[in-house]
Design an enzyme around this catalytic site. Structure first.
Site, mmCIF file in Angstrom:
data_model
loop_
_atom_site.group_PDB
_atom_site.id
_atom_site.type_symbol
_atom_site.label_atom_id
_atom_site.label_comp_id
_atom_site.label_asym_id
_atom_site.label_seq_id
_atom_site.Cartn_x
_atom_site.Cartn_y
_atom_site.Cartn_z
ATOM 1 N N GLU A 174 -67.678 82.863 -69.090
ATOM 2 C CA GLU A 174 -68.074 82.922 -67.673
ATOM 3 C C GLU A 174 -66.949 82.447 -66.769
ATOM 4 O O GLU A 174 -66.008 81.806 -67.214
ATOM 5 C CB GLU A 174 -69.328 82.068 -67.433
ATOM 6 N N GLU A 317 -64.543 80.473 -69.715
ATOM 7 C CA GLU A 317 -64.019 81.850 -69.867
ATOM 8 C C GLU A 317 -64.429 82.505 -71.188
ATOM 9 O O GLU A 317 -64.181 83.682 -71.389
ATOM 10 C CB GLU A 317 -62.483 81.885 -69.818
#
Length: 347
Positions: A174, A317
């Site tokens: 994310e 991420e």
């Protein structure tokens, strides 16, 4: 509505007979029983998911769900909200940490904009925008229930697409400035743990920033009163669009018998929401690493999951999840290629 979610995602049980076959094979390899530790458990669990003693997981992908958060106006992040959009551009150019790791370990990357404030995402980014960032959850619900459902579906659609494209092992990540605040609020509600035990420095807050973040989370929970018995209500009121999308991805992936590797605090908060919607989802999830964020350990405990790696990471991420991919490859390779005691002439 909770019943509706359970009806929509019919999660199959894992194949316990195939798990037993895999375990028997692993126990016959030329090593002391259990000597390969977590690698053995990976082989067994993958067998139950894929229905193969030697699971083919050669085609991998990491999905990075991106969204902005209205709560950033409360000063909960060390970085300005604009960094979300800048990092989406960085992902699209293949220059972020997760891109480097994914290239090294031959994994696909999908960048999905489910709620950034960018007027137009960069080329190569999947545009699945539900709204341009959430509202400030310290003053009211982050989004409407319908918007949370749309974000859930955006994640589910990608899982379905990847299954159709032949992907065999997936990871979620994310990007969203302010999302450790939302994830910690979701975690506090779903676990019942005190806010102070869940929060950390996030993007690099000082002591005063951490204190302020705790106050904002506490206020958000008081203002919105999310119902811990209804995970979608929790995501709606104090979650984020990317959290809901990741939960949807996990629900659909589990429905399709597609394993999902979790990253850190934010993805694991989404995972707990998904598991509370459909408990069988838990069997399709793997914990990659334990983040330096204090709330992550408590979320893993709530899910009864043990991480493969402890590297002190807190980047997000999907970087930690992709870093674990070689361990999955190693597990399958040892199971497939090692000799058994029978092959040595020992029974």
């Amino acid at each position: 509505m909770q019943q509706h979610q359970r009806k929509q995602w019919r999660i199959p049980p894992v194949d316990t007979q195939m798990e037993e076959k895999a375990r028997k094979h692993v126990d016959q390899l030329t090593k002391p029983t259990g000597a390969l530790g977590d690698l053995e458990e990976l082989v067994v669990r993958l067998a139950g998911i894929t229905g193969q003693v030697f699971s083919d997981i050669s085609k991998k992908g990491v999905a990075i769900f991106c969204a902005d958060h209205g709560v950033t106006v409360e000063g909960v992040s060390a970085y300005p909200a604009e960094v979300t959009g800048l990092m989406i551009g960085n992902f699209s150019r293949g220059k972020a940490a997760v891109n480097v790791l994914a290239q090294r370990f031959q994994s696909e990357v999908a960048v999905v904009d489910v709620g950034s404030r960018l007027p137009k995402p960069p080329e190569g980014v999947l545009e699945r925008k539900v709204r341009s960032g959430t509202a400030n959850m310290a003053q009211g619900p982050a989004m409407t229930r319908q918007e949370a459902e749309e974000a859930l579906q955006a994640g589910a659609d990608l899982a379905s697409s990847w299954k159709g494209a032949g992907l065999q092992l997936t990871a979620v990540g994310e990007m969203g400035i302010g999302n450790t605040t939302s994830a910690s609020a979701v975690a506090a509600c779903l676990t019942g743990k005190p806010v102070r035990r869940l929060i950390g420095r996030g993007t690099g807050l000082d002591e005063e920033g951490v204190r302020r973040k705790g106050e904002v989370i506490t206020r958000s929970l008081q203002v919105n009163r999310p119902d811990p018995r209804d995970p979608l209500d929790v995501l709606t009121k104090v979650g984020g669009l990317e959290l809901a999308a990741m939960a949807g991805f996990m629900l659909e992936a589990s429905h399709l018998r597609l394993p999902v590797v979790l990253d850190g605090l934010i993805t694991t908060a989404a995972a707990l929401a998904a598991v509370r919607m459909e408990p069988r989802v838990r069997s399709y999830l793997f914990a990659s690493h334990q983040s330096a964020e204090p709330g992550h350990a408590l979320l893993l405990e709530a899910l009864d999951m043990r991480p493969l790696i402890s590297a002190g990471m807190r980047l997000g991420e999907g970087s930690g999840a992709v870093l674990a991919f070689p361990l999955f490859d190693a597990a399958v390779a040892t199971a497939r290629e090692m000799a058994t005691f029978a092959e040595l002439g020992m029974e």
